[in-house]
Enzyme design. Structure first.
Site, PDB file in Angstrom:
ATOM      1  N   LYS A 149      32.810   7.869  15.008  1.00  0.00           N
ATOM      2  CA  LYS A 149      31.533   7.469  14.402  1.00  0.00           C
ATOM      3  C   LYS A 149      31.419   5.192  15.215  1.00  0.00           C
ATOM      4  O   LYS A 149      32.651   5.324  15.855  1.00  0.00           O
ATOM      5  CB  LYS A 149      32.663   6.885  13.239  1.00  0.00           C
ATOM      6  CG  LYS A 149      32.125   6.406  11.643  1.00  0.00           C
ATOM      7  CD  LYS A 149      32.996   6.539  10.773  1.00  0.00           C
ATOM      8  CE  LYS A 149      32.183   5.268   9.329  1.00  0.00           C
ATOM      9  NZ  LYS A 149      32.630   5.305   8.387  1.00  0.00           N
ATOM     10  N   SER A 173      31.109   7.630   4.720  1.00  0.00           N
ATOM     11  CA  SER A 173      30.332   7.259   5.582  1.00  0.00           C
ATOM     12  C   SER A 173      30.075   7.848   6.776  1.00  0.00           C
ATOM     13  O   SER A 173      29.296   7.382   7.292  1.00  0.00           O
ATOM     14  CB  SER A 173      30.369   5.167   5.217  1.00  0.00           C
ATOM     15  OG  SER A 173      31.593   4.721   5.897  1.00  0.00           O
ATOM     16  N   SER A 185      35.702   7.281   2.809  1.00  0.00           N
ATOM     17  CA  SER A 185      34.504   7.909   4.097  1.00  0.00           C
ATOM     18  C   SER A 185      34.875   8.891   4.820  1.00  0.00           C
ATOM     19  O   SER A 185      33.955   9.481   5.588  1.00  0.00           O
ATOM     20  CB  SER A 185      33.921   6.689   4.552  1.00  0.00           C
ATOM     21  OG  SER A 185      33.297   5.566   4.059  1.00  0.00           O
TER      22      SER A 185
END
Ligand code: GLN
Length: 453
Positions: A52, A127, A151
């Site tokens: 990420k 997310s 997330s």
């Protein structure tokens, strides 16, 4: 064929898949560098990782999907990255996400929305939506993301894969860009439980660069072969199930009935202070975020607006650098911390957090694991909740409690809805009891329960 030839073939295949992907999950690749890292041996030899875009990789951009860090290059590695590379793991690229990991749909990104691989009109969750979509599409073996309030687990549920949010402190946060420091954890996604377990064993443990990291080893060699079902599992009540999407609720009921048939003691539980979890979470995380994000001022990192006046330079850099959702959180966070409102909001939320934490610890002293749906709904349409932040926040109602309590939780894929959309449940355990989550998930996988529905 020697192993380095087969690893380089694997890299070419994944590179090709990424260039053909339609989900906008991967925003940058580094296959040219990964190829030269193949010779490193170790427990993760040849395993590919996507990371990420809020976790630092040395000499690579680290933008957090934000304008303010668009041109920032990280001068150092996160501890997790360092440990993966030392064991032969290959970092092949970086994944799209919500700006500064604030969101539940991976739509708040300067790179555009991530799309769900199971249906391109739907969100992948957030997310860490890019990491989840990439794993669902087999673009790498393993992905790293972060979980502050769900997330990892919510996008894992929406994309039909495993996603672990470990115990707070289990994995060093050094090199993870801070969102809400007392909630943030690096998390791991994969289609294979064993890859998550192996990765956890490598990246967990004390790190002198993160004072909240804990010295507690994960036993990577323990065999799964003989694991039994947990002896007791806490499940949610009908009145909450009735509020969920009916296909999620039906699957949940089916699983509970199945567990009963295997002599697992089922205890109906009340989720501690359930209706206060979302407000408590958002008051506290916005407060922490407003403080953490004050470092992005246009002077120390990233993009700097043009101005001869210092105050104006701060103002313009931040105005241009952050998008609406991040600004909303910084402003709300500043408000709840302001002297006139501190007691009414921030300090009260801290007390409620304590009650929630105590509630979960007493639940987990009465049963081995909790089983809780990961999401109240199936993946929703792109753009559908963008202008309704409260609706977006409610997507996290089943995931934020574990971050408030600091306890580990694993999303397991639980089959598909009638429209072929993934459903996910969380297995929750006591602090530092990740092993119990893996064993429970493993036995459910072995029994192929969800294929039978
Ligand atoms: N969706 C939650 C939020 O917007 C969780 C974010 C996260 O876990 N990083 O805060």
């Amino acid at each position: 064929m020697d192993s380095s030839t087969s690893f380089s073939q694997k890299l070419s295949i994944e590179k090709e898949k990424i260039s053909n992907s339609k989900t906008n999950a991967v925003i940058r690749t580094r296959f040219d560098k990964a190829v030269n890292e193949i010779n490193q041996g170790g427990l993760l030899k040849g395993k590919t990782f996507l990371v990420k875009d809020n976790i630092a990789i040395k000499n690579e951009p680290l933008s957090c999907a934000s304008n303010i860090l668009k041109s920032y290059i990280s001068p150092f590695n996160a501890t997790a990255i360092e440990r993966i590379q030392n064991e032969g793991g290959l970092i092949t690229g970086q994944t799209n996400c919500d700006e500064f990991a604030m969101g539940s749909s991976s739509e708040y990104s300067i790179y555009g929305s991530v799309k769900n691989p199971h249906n391109l009109d739907l969100v992948a969750g957030g997310s860490s939506g890019g990491s989840a979509a990439a794993i669902a599409e087999n673009l790498a073996d393993i992905a790293l993301g972060s979980d502050t309030g769900g997330s990892i687990r919510q996008p894992a549920a929406f994309c039909g894969i495993y996603g672990l949010k470990p115990t707070y402190g289990r994995i060093s946060r050094y090199g993870l860009v801070a969102h809400a420091s007392s909630f943030d954890t690096i998390g791991i996604m994969s289609k294979e439980i064993d890859d998550i377990r192996k990765t956890l064993s490598i990246i967990s443990g004390k790190d002198r660069k993160d004072a909240t990291s804990v010295n507690n080893k994960v036993d990577v060699y323990k065999s799964f072969k003989t694991v039994p079902f947990p002896s007791s599992v806490g499940v949610i009540k009908e009145e909450i199930l009735n509020e969920l999407n009916s296909e999620i609720a039906d699957r949940y009921r089916y699983l509970v009935t199945y567990l009963k048939s295997k002599n697992v003691a089922i205890k109906e539980i009340d989720l501690p202070f359930f209706k206060y979890s979302i407000p408590t979470y958002y008051v506290l995380t916005m407060a922490e975020a407003s403080s953490n994000l004050s470092r992005f001022d246009g002077v120390r990192y990233g993009n700097r607006a043009d101005s001869a006046d210092l105050s104006e330079l701060y103002l313009k850099s931040r105005t241009e650098g952050f998008s609406d959702e991040v600004k909303r959180r910084i402003m709300t966070g500043t408000y709840v911390l302001s002297s006139g409102y501190y007691d009414a909001y921030f300090s009260k939320a801290l007390k409620v957090r304590r009650l929630i934490k105590d509630g979960y610890s007493s639940l987990l002293s009465g049963c081995d694991n909790l089983l809780i749906p990961s999401t109240p709904d199936l993946p929703f349409k792109l753009n559908y909740r963008l202008n309704n932040p409260i609706k977006m926040y409610l997507a996290d109602m089943f995931t934020v409690p574990m971050n408030l309590a600091g306890i580990p939780s694993l999303n397991i894929p639980a089959g598909f809805s009638s429209k072929k959309l993934p459903i996910g449940f969380q297995i929750v355990g006591n602090s530092f009891k990740e092993e119990t989550l893996f064993s429970f998930a493993h036995i459910l996988e072995k029994e192929e329960i969800f294929d039978k529905i």
